[in-house]
Write a protein that holds these residues in place. Structure first.
Motif, mmCIF file in Angstrom:
data_model
loop_
_atom_site.group_PDB
_atom_site.id
_atom_site.type_symbol
_atom_site.label_atom_id
_atom_site.label_comp_id
_atom_site.label_asym_id
_atom_site.label_seq_id
_atom_site.Cartn_x
_atom_site.Cartn_y
_atom_site.Cartn_z
ATOM 1 N N GLN A 1 1.196 2.045 4.223
ATOM 2 C CA GLN A 1 1.015 1.316 2.973
ATOM 3 C C GLN A 1 2.032 0.184 2.896
ATOM 4 O O GLN A 1 3.217 0.374 3.156
ATOM 5 N N SER A 2 1.575 -1.009 2.521
ATOM 6 C CA SER A 2 2.486 -2.147 2.443
ATOM 7 C C SER A 2 3.327 -2.133 1.175
ATOM 8 O O SER A 2 4.219 -2.947 1.010
ATOM 9 N N GLY A 3 3.032 -1.224 0.276
ATOM 10 C CA GLY A 3 3.846 -1.037 -0.924
ATOM 11 C C GLY A 3 3.761 0.426 -1.328
ATOM 12 O O GLY A 3 2.776 1.100 -1.051
ATOM 13 N N GLY A 4 4.788 0.919 -1.979
ATOM 14 C CA GLY A 4 4.795 2.336 -2.349
ATOM 15 C C GLY A 4 4.292 2.597 -3.746
ATOM 16 O O GLY A 4 4.627 3.631 -4.349
ATOM 17 N N PHE A 5 3.477 1.697 -4.290
ATOM 18 C CA PHE A 5 3.053 1.791 -5.682
ATOM 19 C C PHE A 5 2.252 3.061 -5.966
ATOM 20 O O PHE A 5 2.490 3.738 -6.965
ATOM 21 N N ALA A 6 1.291 3.365 -5.113
ATOM 22 C CA ALA A 6 0.411 4.514 -5.367
ATOM 23 C C ALA A 6 1.208 5.808 -5.429
ATOM 24 O O ALA A 6 1.037 6.620 -6.347
ATOM 25 N N GLU A 7 2.077 6.012 -4.465
ATOM 26 C CA GLU A 7 2.851 7.249 -4.437
ATOM 27 C C GLU A 7 3.830 7.318 -5.597
ATOM 28 O O GLU A 7 4.024 8.382 -6.193
ATOM 29 N N SER A 8 4.465 6.194 -5.946
ATOM 30 C CA SER A 8 5.423 6.213 -7.046
ATOM 31 C C SER A 8 4.735 6.473 -8.383
ATOM 32 O O SER A 8 5.344 7.023 -9.306
ATOM 33 N N LEU A 9 3.456 6.121 -8.482
ATOM 34 C CA LEU A 9 2.692 6.373 -9.696
ATOM 35 C C LEU A 9 2.118 7.787 -9.730
ATOM 36 O O LEU A 9 1.519 8.187 -10.727
ATOM 37 N N GLY A 10 2.270 8.515 -8.635
ATOM 38 C CA GLY A 10 1.769 9.881 -8.568
ATOM 39 C C GLY A 10 0.342 10.000 -8.092
ATOM 40 O O GLY A 10 -0.283 11.058 -8.252
ATOM 41 N N CYS A 11 -0.196 8.945 -7.477
ATOM 42 C CA CYS A 11 -1.562 8.997 -6.969
ATOM 43 C C CYS A 11 -1.639 9.936 -5.772
ATOM 44 O O CYS A 11 -0.754 9.935 -4.907
ATOM 45 N N GLU A 12 -2.709 10.688 -5.702
ATOM 46 C CA GLU A 12 -2.909 11.588 -4.572
ATOM 47 C C GLU A 12 -3.217 10.765 -3.328
ATOM 48 O O GLU A 12 -3.960 9.782 -3.372
ATOM 49 N N MET A 13 -2.636 11.172 -2.207
ATOM 50 C CA MET A 13 -2.857 10.497 -0.927
ATOM 51 C C MET A 13 -3.650 11.418 -0.014
ATOM 52 O O MET A 13 -3.764 12.625 -0.256
ATOM 53 N N THR A 14 -4.183 10.856 1.049
ATOM 54 C CA THR A 14 -4.892 11.659 2.039
ATOM 55 C C THR A 14 -4.535 11.162 3.430
ATOM 56 O O THR A 14 -4.333 9.960 3.645
ATOM 57 N N ASP A 15 -4.421 12.076 4.379
ATOM 58 C CA ASP A 15 -4.066 11.730 5.752
ATOM 59 C C ASP A 15 -5.322 11.516 6.588
ATOM 60 O O ASP A 15 -6.290 12.287 6.499
ATOM 61 N N THR A 16 -5.314 10.463 7.398
ATOM 62 C CA THR A 16 -6.412 10.158 8.314
ATOM 63 C C THR A 16 -5.828 9.960 9.707
ATOM 64 O O THR A 16 -4.599 9.841 9.852
ATOM 65 N N PRO A 17 -6.664 9.923 10.739
ATOM 66 C CA PRO A 17 -6.148 9.650 12.084
ATOM 67 C C PRO A 17 -5.409 8.330 12.195
ATOM 68 O O PRO A 17 -4.604 8.134 13.109
ATOM 69 N N MET A 18 -5.657 7.414 11.247
ATOM 70 C CA MET A 18 -5.030 6.099 11.280
ATOM 71 C C MET A 18 -3.769 6.024 10.438
ATOM 72 O O MET A 18 -3.026 5.054 10.516
ATOM 73 N N GLY A 19 -3.532 7.028 9.600
ATOM 74 C CA GLY A 19 -2.371 7.007 8.727
ATOM 75 C C GLY A 19 -2.746 7.423 7.313
ATOM 76 O O GLY A 19 -3.912 7.722 7.019
ATOM 77 N N ARG A 20 -1.776 7.431 6.412
ATOM 78 C CA ARG A 20 -2.002 7.850 5.031
ATOM 79 C C ARG A 20 -2.655 6.735 4.213
ATOM 80 O O ARG A 20 -2.270 5.563 4.314
ATOM 81 N N ILE A 21 -3.650 7.124 3.410
ATOM 82 C CA ILE A 21 -4.304 6.177 2.516
ATOM 83 C C ILE A 21 -4.383 6.790 1.124
ATOM 84 O O ILE A 21 -4.168 7.986 0.939
ATOM 85 N N VAL A 22 -4.691 5.951 0.145
ATOM 86 C CA VAL A 22 -4.824 6.416 -1.226
ATOM 87 C C VAL A 22 -6.172 7.110 -1.382
ATOM 88 O O VAL A 22 -7.207 6.587 -0.965
ATOM 89 N N LYS A 23 -6.164 8.273 -1.997
ATOM 90 C CA LYS A 23 -7.408 9.001 -2.228
ATOM 91 C C LYS A 23 -8.091 8.450 -3.472
ATOM 92 O O LYS A 23 -7.486 8.367 -4.535
ATOM 93 N N VAL A 24 -9.360 8.068 -3.331
ATOM 94 C CA VAL A 24 -10.131 7.532 -4.445
ATOM 95 C C VAL A 24 -11.494 8.210 -4.492
ATOM 96 O O VAL A 24 -11.950 8.792 -3.505
ATOM 97 N N ASP A 25 -12.162 8.107 -5.652
ATOM 98 C CA ASP A 25 -13.520 8.617 -5.752
ATOM 99 C C ASP A 25 -14.504 7.489 -5.442
ATOM 100 O O ASP A 25 -14.102 6.411 -4.993
#
Length: 307
Positions: free
Chosen positions: A236-260
């Motif tokens: 992630q180029s910024g830590g905004f999602a994690e600092s806001l408490g957004c759930e993340m998900t791990d992929t073979p390419m790296g961590r991304i923000v989990k969305v519906d």
């Protein structure tokens, strides 16, 4: 039309002024919503000379596509842009506060994260100076332009076999990987796709950068190559999602923000669009995500105003 005003200066703050963020902004300003787009001027695809596979813009520099989009959005009276680096985002009463590197802040009722990701390149001499030209990531974006011939694939992670199988559509692929990591089914798939397996590690890429003549192996051998595809990991180029408490998900390419399906994160009022919320992407997918996020953010504003 809205039936009541809100003291917040913006209905939505979009962090990220590339394709996903601009697409989101366009939708919202067309609904006469007050939108601020924050852009640090460092899009992920800035290393590539041209964008390919983009309907009606095939082969056009990505910077030109984005510039045209900004000009169109700027014509709407409720649009605002700020060329700056956002460094923090926090939830406040009624919305969100975003801090800039210079210490100033802005506020908005909704937050759309579209700041993208950074590619984490392998520590291999010759990759960085060729990135986006002859050291590539997306075969759909650049495979046709390679023009066939010998193509290297650097095996990284569990997706290496699938990656090499796809790249094989555009040339004669040499997959640099430890055969011990391959199952019998993997080897069979690669053989059917005409992929050569090279077990000896690459020591460096050679040629007058950004051109590539081939790969020098650790045993001294030289493998001629026109291009090499690298399954780069992302962060992630910024830590905004994690600092806001957004759930993340791990992929073979790296961590991304989990969305519906509506690009809504696990945090109310926070939406994420583009590469930071999908395992692999391109301009077309990013713009689609941005539009989806904007529509969902708009609906949430309507729900709030009519509650």
């Amino acid at each position: 039309m809205r039936t009541r005003e809100n003291p917040m200066p913006h209905d939505a703050v979009v962090i990220g002024g590339s394709y996903a963020g601009l697409s989101a902004a366009l939708q919202l300003v067309r609904a006469r919503r007050r939108v601020l787009v924050i852009d640090d001027g460092r899009p992920r695809n800035r290393f590539a000379a041209r964008a390919h596979g983009v309907l009606s813009n095939d082969g056009r520099p990505g910077s030109e596509i984005a510039a045209a989009a900004r000009a169109q959005i700027a014509a709407y009276p409720t649009a605002a842009f700020r060329m700056a680096e956002a460094v923090d985002a926090t939830r406040i009463d009624g919305g969100f506060s975003v801090a800039f590197a210079d210490g100033s802040r802005t506020m908005g009722r909704r937050l759309i994260l579209a700041h993208g990701v950074e590619d984490v390149l392998p520590d291999l001499p010759g990759v960085k100076e060729r990135w986006g030209r002859t050291a590539l990531h997306c075969p759909w974006c650049h495979g046709y332009e390679v023009g066939g011939g010998p193509i290297g694939v650097l095996g990284r992670g569990d997706h290496a076999v699938q990656y090499a199988s796809v790249v094989a559509e555009w040339g004669q692929v040499v997959l640099f990987i430890d055969p011990a990591r391959l199952s019998e089914d993997d080897a069979r798939v690669l053989a059917r796709r005409g992929v050569t397996i090279e077990p000896t590690p690459v020591e460096r890429l050679e040629g007058e950068a950004p051109t590539l003549t081939g790969a020098r192996l650790t045993d001294g051998r030289f493998i001629p190559l026109k291009a090499v595809f690298v399954g780069a990991h992302v962060r992630q180029s910024g830590g905004f999602a994690e600092s806001l408490g957004c759930e993340m998900t791990d992929t073979p390419m790296g961590r991304i923000v989990k969305v519906d399906a509506q690009q809504q994160t696990s945090q109310p009022g926070v939406f994420a669009a583009g590469d930071l919320a999908r395992p692999a992407g391109n301009i077309t997918l990013a713009t689609t995500d941005g539009m989806t996020a904007a529509h969902a953010a708009f609906r949430s504003l309507i729900e709030e105003e009519t509650a």
